[in-house]
Design an enzyme around this catalytic site. Structure first.
Site, PDB file in Angstrom:
ATOM      1  N   CYS A 117      23.965  36.756  69.010  1.00 17.10           N
ATOM      2  CA  CYS A 117      23.231  37.975  68.691  1.00 17.10           C
ATOM      3  C   CYS A 117      23.194  38.857  69.932  1.00 17.10           C
ATOM      4  O   CYS A 117      22.932  38.366  71.030  1.00 17.10           O
ATOM      5  CB  CYS A 117      21.809  37.624  68.254  1.00 17.10           C
ATOM      6  N   HIS A 150      22.647  37.977  58.771  1.00 13.16           N
ATOM      7  CA  HIS A 150      22.134  38.123  60.133  1.00 13.16           C
ATOM      8  C   HIS A 150      21.463  39.494  60.315  1.00 13.16           C
ATOM      9  O   HIS A 150      20.349  39.582  60.853  1.00 13.16           O
ATOM     10  CB  HIS A 150      23.297  37.941  61.120  1.00 13.16           C
ATOM     11  N   GLU A 151      22.137  40.550  59.852  1.00 11.11           N
ATOM     12  CA  GLU A 151      21.600  41.905  60.068  1.00 11.11           C
ATOM     13  C   GLU A 151      20.357  42.159  59.208  1.00 11.11           C
ATOM     14  O   GLU A 151      19.408  42.787  59.667  1.00 11.11           O
ATOM     15  CB  GLU A 151      22.672  42.972  59.785  1.00 11.11           C
ATOM     16  N   HIS A 207      17.326  40.766  60.720  1.00 13.97           N
ATOM     17  CA  HIS A 207      16.737  41.641  61.752  1.00 13.97           C
ATOM     18  C   HIS A 207      15.737  42.621  61.137  1.00 13.97           C
ATOM     19  O   HIS A 207      14.732  42.958  61.761  1.00 13.97           O
ATOM     20  CB  HIS A 207      17.823  42.454  62.462  1.00 13.97           C
TER      21      HIS A 207
HETATM   22 ZN    ZN Z   1      21.516  40.003  65.964  1.00 11.69          ZN
END
Ligand code: ZN
Length: 198
Positions: free
Chosen positions: A111, A153-154, A157
């Protein structure tokens, strides 16, 4: 313009992002932010960047997986990861559905907000994402493999979640040690060597 990517420990990475209004989606400031995030991601370089990583608490992420990024991987590794190029695009106000019945996959992931580290992260192999594109048009993305991983993953966030919340903690490693010890190992070999049982 390249934006500052904030690092783990900044409270902003742990706060949920708010949805963008239809007016905001059509506005010039958002187009400008998308352009800056694109430059910032490509400069890093990375395959995805979410607005909270540049300190903006809105539901926006950019992603792009370029063929140049695949050069350090063998054809076998690319096939195992189901990793193919993804053109640059934007997701706004995404809703993620894990298509769990298609199974999980586990790979080393990093990341840009936890610079210099990687870990094994289990993720759903396939997902569906309902979102808006950069023009405000509704869009449904069905993705598998590495692209599905980037999306998960995004979108994490945007909910204040980082990969370290999902990783096998025993697998956390520096980039240097990844190169030194693990780069050419299969996931099964890494799991065995690190004594990961779950
Ligand atoms: Zn990330």
């Amino acid at each position: 313009m390249r934006l500052k990517i904030i690092q783990v420990g900044e409270p902003a990475l742990r706060n949920p992002a708010r949805p963008l209004s239809p007016e905001e989606i059509k506005g010039a400031p958002l187009r400008q932010l998308i352009e800056f995030m694109r430059e910032t991601m490509q400069d890093a370089p990375g395959v995805g960047l979410a607005a909270p990583q540049v300190g903006m608490p809105v539901q926006l992420a950019v992603m792009e997986d370029r063929v140049e990024y695949h050069q350090s991987l063998t054809p076998e590794q690319l096939a195992e990861r189901e990793r193919t190029p993804v053109p640059f695009h934007v997701i706004l106000n995404p809703r993620l559905t894990l298509l769990d019945k298609d199974g999980h996959a586990e790979f080393l992931e990093g990341c840009l907000s936890f610079n210099g580290f990687s870990a094994l992260v289990p993720r759903a192999r396939r997902v569906r994402v309902e979102c808006f594109d950069h023009t405000g048009e509704p869009k449904v993305i069905e993705a598998s493999g590495w692209y599905a991983r980037i999306l998960q993953h995004e979108i994490d966030h945007l909910h204040g979640t980082l990969y370290i919340d999902r990783m096998h903690t025993r697998s956390l490693m520096t980039a240097e040690n990844l190169q030194r010890h693990w780069k050419d190992k299969s996931i099964a070999e890494i799991r065995a060597a690190l004594k990961i049982s779950e």
